[in-house]
Design an enzyme around this catalytic site. Structure first.
Site, PDB file in Angstrom:
ATOM      1  N   ASP A 158       0.889  -1.274   0.068  1.00 58.53           N
ATOM      2  CA  ASP A 158       0.057   0.045   0.022  1.00 58.53           C
ATOM      3  C   ASP A 158       0.715   1.441  -0.065  1.00 58.53           C
ATOM      4  OD1 ASP A 158      -2.413  -1.055  -0.152  1.00 58.53           O
ATOM      5  OD2 ASP A 158      -2.617  -1.602   2.169  1.00 58.53           O
ATOM      6  N   ARG A 196      -6.281  19.640  23.030  1.00 60.05           N
ATOM      7  CA  ARG A 196      -5.068  19.499  23.391  1.00 60.05           C
ATOM      8  C   ARG A 196      -4.654  18.032  23.601  1.00 60.05           C
ATOM      9  NH1 ARG A 196      -7.007  23.513  26.087  1.00 60.05           N
ATOM     10  NH2 ARG A 196      -5.878  25.599  26.403  1.00 60.05           N
ATOM     11  N   SER A 256     -10.836   5.499   2.143  1.00 61.01           N
ATOM     12  CA  SER A 256     -10.000   4.383   1.984  1.00 61.01           C
ATOM     13  C   SER A 256      -8.980   4.445   2.769  1.00 61.01           C
ATOM     14  CB  SER A 256      -9.269   4.324   0.462  1.00 61.01           C
ATOM     15  OG  SER A 256      -8.803   5.597   0.246  1.00 61.01           O
ATOM     16  N   THR A 304      -8.957   2.643   7.051  1.00 64.67           N
ATOM     17  CA  THR A 304      -8.489   1.472   7.456  1.00 64.67           C
ATOM     18  C   THR A 304      -6.749   1.380   7.957  1.00 64.67           C
ATOM     19  OG1 THR A 304      -7.927   0.857   5.121  1.00 64.67           O
ATOM     20  CG2 THR A 304      -9.880  -0.135   6.259  1.00 64.67           C
ATOM     21  N   ASN A 307      -5.917   5.949  11.032  1.00 65.10           N
ATOM     22  CA  ASN A 307      -7.402   6.195  11.649  1.00 65.10           C
ATOM     23  C   ASN A 307      -7.675   5.237  12.227  1.00 65.10           C
ATOM     24  OD1 ASN A 307     -10.172   7.613  11.875  1.00 65.10           O
ATOM     25  ND2 ASN A 307     -10.504   5.414  10.744  1.00 65.10           N
TER      26      ASN A 307
HETATM   27  P1  NAP Z   1       4.330   1.824   6.790  1.00 66.83           P
HETATM   28  O1  NAP Z   1       4.772   2.281   8.104  1.00 66.83           O
HETATM   29  O2  NAP Z   1       4.791   0.772   5.866  1.00 66.83           O
HETATM   30  O3  NAP Z   1       2.849   1.648   6.917  1.00 66.83           O
HETATM   31  C1  NAP Z   1       2.063   0.976   7.910  1.00 66.83           C
HETATM   32  C2  NAP Z   1       0.991   0.115   7.568  1.00 66.83           C
HETATM   33  O4  NAP Z   1      -0.114   0.670   6.908  1.00 66.83           O
HETATM   34  C3  NAP Z   1       1.700  -0.818   6.736  1.00 66.83           C
HETATM   35  O5  NAP Z   1       1.233  -2.287   6.871  1.00 66.83           O
HETATM   36  C4  NAP Z   1       0.791  -0.438   5.108  1.00 66.83           C
HETATM   37  O6  NAP Z   1       0.727  -1.310   4.448  1.00 66.83           O
HETATM   38  C5  NAP Z   1      -0.503   0.022   5.928  1.00 66.83           C
HETATM   39  N1  NAP Z   1      -1.475   0.758   5.083  1.00 66.83           N
HETATM   40  C6  NAP Z   1      -1.155   1.824   4.208  1.00 66.83           C
HETATM   41  N2  NAP Z   1      -2.173   2.228   3.759  1.00 66.83           N
HETATM   42  C7  NAP Z   1      -3.280   1.581   4.227  1.00 66.83           C
HETATM   43  C8  NAP Z   1      -4.671   1.562   4.168  1.00 66.83           C
HETATM   44  N3  NAP Z   1      -5.373   2.505   3.304  1.00 66.83           N
HETATM   45  N4  NAP Z   1      -5.348   0.745   4.878  1.00 66.83           N
HETATM   46  C9  NAP Z   1      -4.810  -0.187   5.449  1.00 66.83           C
HETATM   47  N5  NAP Z   1      -3.443  -0.349   5.870  1.00 66.83           N
HETATM   48  C10 NAP Z   1      -2.863   0.573   5.035  1.00 66.83           C
HETATM   49  O7  NAP Z   1       4.265   3.245   5.821  1.00 66.83           O
HETATM   50  P2  NAP Z   1       3.872   3.384   4.362  1.00 66.83           P
HETATM   51  O8  NAP Z   1       3.741   2.136   3.569  1.00 66.83           O
HETATM   52  O9  NAP Z   1       4.515   4.563   3.905  1.00 66.83           O
HETATM   53  O10 NAP Z   1       2.414   3.992   4.529  1.00 66.83           O
HETATM   54  C11 NAP Z   1       2.106   5.059   5.188  1.00 66.83           C
HETATM   55  C12 NAP Z   1       0.807   4.914   5.976  1.00 66.83           C
HETATM   56  O11 NAP Z   1       0.992   4.472   7.222  1.00 66.83           O
HETATM   57  C13 NAP Z   1       0.188   6.252   6.426  1.00 66.83           C
HETATM   58  O12 NAP Z   1      -0.521   6.832   5.352  1.00 66.83           O
HETATM   59  C14 NAP Z   1      -0.602   5.801   7.719  1.00 66.83           C
HETATM   60  O13 NAP Z   1      -1.989   5.466   7.418  1.00 66.83           O
HETATM   61  C15 NAP Z   1       0.380   4.683   8.281  1.00 66.83           C
HETATM   62  N6  NAP Z   1       0.645   4.788   9.396  1.00 66.83           N
HETATM   63  C16 NAP Z   1       0.020   4.145  10.400  1.00 66.83           C
HETATM   64  C17 NAP Z   1       0.302   4.486  11.638  1.00 66.83           C
HETATM   65  C18 NAP Z   1      -0.426   3.584  12.744  1.00 66.83           C
HETATM   66  O14 NAP Z   1      -1.422   2.803  12.463  1.00 66.83           O
HETATM   67  N7  NAP Z   1       0.128   3.848  14.164  1.00 66.83           N
HETATM   68  C19 NAP Z   1       1.382   5.320  12.104  1.00 66.83           C
HETATM   69  C20 NAP Z   1       1.915   5.754  11.079  1.00 66.83           C
HETATM   70  C21 NAP Z   1       1.642   5.604   9.631  1.00 66.83           C
HETATM   71  P3  NAP Z   1       1.949  -1.962   3.306  1.00 66.83           P
HETATM   72  O15 NAP Z   1       2.714  -2.661   4.132  1.00 66.83           O
HETATM   73  O16 NAP Z   1       1.135  -2.848   2.256  1.00 66.83           O
HETATM   74  O17 NAP Z   1       2.738  -0.712   2.766  1.00 66.83           O
END
Ligand code: NAP
Ligand code: MN
Length: 265
Positions: free
Chosen positions: A45, A146, A156, A159, A162
């Site tokens: 993703d 705060r 999209s 998941t 969020n």
């Molecule tokens: P990453 O650290 O590899 O992403 C975190 C996880 O989120 C990976 O497993 C990624 O899948 C998955 N993911 C991305 N888009 C998704 C979606 N629309 N629905 C469900 N899972 C999804 O970083 P990245 O690959 O550059 O992705 C950036 C995204 O990471 C940000 O947009 C944010 O949503 C997410 N993120 C999540 C957290 C958290 O949950 N605490 C914190 C920071 C960022 P893949 O392994 O297939 O790439």
């Protein structure tokens, strides 16, 4: 058919990209990295998020297809052994498109205004301590926030980050943005809504920050550190992202397959 391929950069994704180019050439597809009609993302993703941002200025003219090399992706629904089938369908089947809502922000800083689009979400976080910001909804003061930060996600993207902060999962046919809190402070003195809220297409919210705070603004996989942000206007974008669908894969099946271990009963 003009196409481009973006891969994650690891050896599996790179060799799949080569395989795709070979299969595409046999079908007479034209490789065009500057003005593709179809962008194939090979990786996860995160790779699709990169592909989205590479072509965000041409977002109305491209459709994305995601191939995953690891686990099931939300945007990447083709498996690595399915490239011949995918290319055959691309050549033979009429293009069917699904369109998903995007989030848009206008960031006002002391240096001017900047616009960004997100496929998953924007987040705003404090860097040196608590983020302090007033949130207005449709130009009316709503709350003083705060806490660690705020997540503004697309359906999209609901998941992704969020979901980790307890937001609801929203079907992409609902044009909306969701505002979710990251660790808000709630006590006798400070109070926020405490639950996430969903704004429809025609509403907007403003995040008005306390002056001179260092803040981290993230836009999908990108992050920007600034201390001159005055306010951020958040909207559902009037533009949508297109995905080329050569076979159905309902959103709720994706959610189930990614998060719920539903054994046969
Ligand atoms: P990453 O650290 O590899 O992403 C975190 C996880 O989120 C990976 O497993 C990624 O899948 C998955 N993911 C991305 N888009 C998704 C979606 N629309 N629905 C469900 N899972 C999804 O970083 P990245 O690959 O550059 O992705 C950036 C995204 O990471 C940000 O947009 C944010 O949503 C997410 N993120 C999540 C957290 C958290 O949950 N605490 C914190 C920071 C960022 P893949 O392994 O297939 O790439
Ligand atoms: Mn990733």
């Amino acid at each position: 058919m003009k196409y481009a391929v973006i891969d994650r950069g690891d050896s599996i994704s790179q060799s799949l990209a080569e395989q795709f180019h070979t299969l595409a050439a046999e079908r007479g597809f034209i490789r065009n990295d500057d003005a593709p009609e179809i962008v194939v993302s090979i990786g996860g993703d995160g790779t699709l998020l990169q592909a989205f941002h590479k072509y965000v200025d041409r977002i109305m003219d491209v459709a994305f297809v995601g191939v995953h090399t690891g686990h099931l992706g939300f945007y990447a629904d083709w498996q690595k052994n399915e490239l011949p089938e995918l290319v055959a369908l691309m050549a033979e089947k009429e293009l069917s498109i699904v369109r998903y809502p995007l989030a848009e922000i206008e960031v006002e800083t002391t240096e001017g205004k900047f616009h960004y689009m997100a496929l998953n979400e924007f987040t705003l976080k404090g860097v040196d301590g608590t983020l302090v910001a007033q949130i207005n909804v449709n130009d009316e003061p709503f709350e003083m926030f705060r806490g660690d930060g705020i997540v503004i996600s697309t359906p999209s993207g609901s998941t992704a980050y969020n979901k980790s902060v307890g937001g609801a999962i929203v079907h992409p046919s609902i044009s909306s943005i969701q505002i979710a809190e990251i660790a808000s402070i709630n006590n006798r003195v400070f109070r926020t809504l405490g639950s996430s809220l969903l704004l429809p297409q025609h509403h907007h919210c403003d995040i008005i920050s306390k002056k001179n705070q260092r803040m981290l603004l993230t836009i999908d996989q990108l992050s920007i550190l600034r201390s001159d942000i005055l306010s951020i206007r958040c909207n559902v974008s009037s533009r949508k992202v297109s995905f080329a669908r050569y076979r159905p894969f309902p959103f709720w099946n994706r959610v189930r397959d990614a998060f719920v271990d539903m054994h046969e009963v």
